[in-house]
Design a protein around this motif. Structure first.
Motif, PDB file in Angstrom:
ATOM      1  N   GLU A  84       0.953  -1.185  -0.059  1.00  0.00           N
ATOM      2  CA  GLU A  84       0.188   0.042   0.062  1.00  0.00           C
ATOM      3  C   GLU A  84       0.922   1.052  -0.032  1.00  0.00           C
ATOM      4  OE1 GLU A  84      -3.358   2.170   2.966  1.00  0.00           O
ATOM      5  OE2 GLU A  84      -3.036   0.031   3.094  1.00  0.00           O
ATOM      6  N   TRP A  85       0.510   2.102  -1.074  1.00  0.00           N
ATOM      7  CA  TRP A  85       1.455   3.308  -1.215  1.00  0.00           C
ATOM      8  C   TRP A  85       1.548   4.007   0.121  1.00  0.00           C
ATOM      9  CZ3 TRP A  85       5.562   4.007  -3.741  1.00  0.00           C
ATOM     10  CH2 TRP A  85       6.224   5.150  -3.994  1.00  0.00           C
ATOM     11  N   THR A  87       3.271   3.214   2.781  1.00  0.00           N
ATOM     12  CA  THR A  87       3.934   2.279   3.650  1.00  0.00           C
ATOM     13  C   THR A  87       5.408   1.850   3.188  1.00  0.00           C
ATOM     14  OG1 THR A  87       1.685   1.505   4.004  1.00  0.00           O
ATOM     15  CG2 THR A  87       3.577   0.262   4.635  1.00  0.00           C
ATOM     16  N   ALA A  90       6.641  -0.205   0.128  1.00  0.00           N
ATOM     17  CA  ALA A  90       5.552  -0.319  -1.091  1.00  0.00           C
ATOM     18  C   ALA A  90       6.137   0.295  -2.465  1.00  0.00           C
ATOM     19  CB  ALA A  90       4.162   0.631  -0.689  1.00  0.00           C
TER      20      ALA A  90
END
Length: 194
Positions: A84-85, A87, A90
């Protein structure tokens, strides 16, 4: 959720290549470089608190304030590849305005620092750059003023390509300075970057 991470790549020694017909796939990144960089820095003082500024950038991604130069194409879109962008770990693939691509990953994300690594390039820069470690730092100067510093740490593949990377520094500096200036002007005028 969109973010303001900036990814763009400049051409080396005027070297050009046609954009690929198929986007690059994810590949394992190299170890994050810690030295041997050619570094360019742009900064501005923004009339918002640190938290207000970070919230502003979530709604108004920094890429909206970038302007192309003769040899630098800003990103225009992205797709997630892993995680998840925002994070750490990512990754995403960015398509640049000229049709080329880069792949980046999040290294660190906290209120004062966003660090990322770029290691896949489809344009001419890929021939001379091992990786880029980007940093966006946020420093509260007062309850209503935040310093934004954007640092681009470019790691050439060799001493020879370092020469060509250094030749592109003035154009990269202009690109970065224009982006932070446009951002600050938009905040001052109460507009967004789109």
């Amino acid at each position: 959720m969109r973010f303001f991470s900036i990814v763009f790549v400049f051409w080396l020694a005027g070297c050009t290549s046609a954009p690929p017909t198929v986007p690059p796939e994810y590949s394992e990144p190299p170890a994050v470089a810690t030295d041997g960089f050619v570094t360019v820095v742009a900064s501005t003082d923004v009339p918002l608190s640190l938290s207000e500024f970070r919230d502003y950038l979530l709604e108004n991604p920094f890429i909206d304030y970038l302007e192309p130069t003769d040899n630098i194409a800003p990103p225009k879109s992205w797709v997630p590849l892993k995680g998840e962008w925002l994070t750490p770990g990512a990754s995403r693939r960015m398509q640049l305005a000229d049709g080329h691509y880069v792949i980046e990953r999040v290294l660190e994300n906290n209120p004062e620092l966003f660090r990322y690594q770029v290691w896949v390039f489809t344009n001419g820069a890929g021939r001379g750059i091992e990786q880029i470690v980007g940093e966006q730092r946020f420093t509260a100067l007062s309850p209503t003023l935040t310093r934004f510093e954007w640092r681009y740490n470019v790691k050439p593949t060799s001493w020879f390509t370092r020469i060509f990377v250094k030749r592109r520094v003035p154009e990269l500096q202009t690109f970065m300075d224009t982006g932070v200036r446009n951002l600050n002007a938009a905040i001052d005028s109460g507009t967004d970057g789109g």
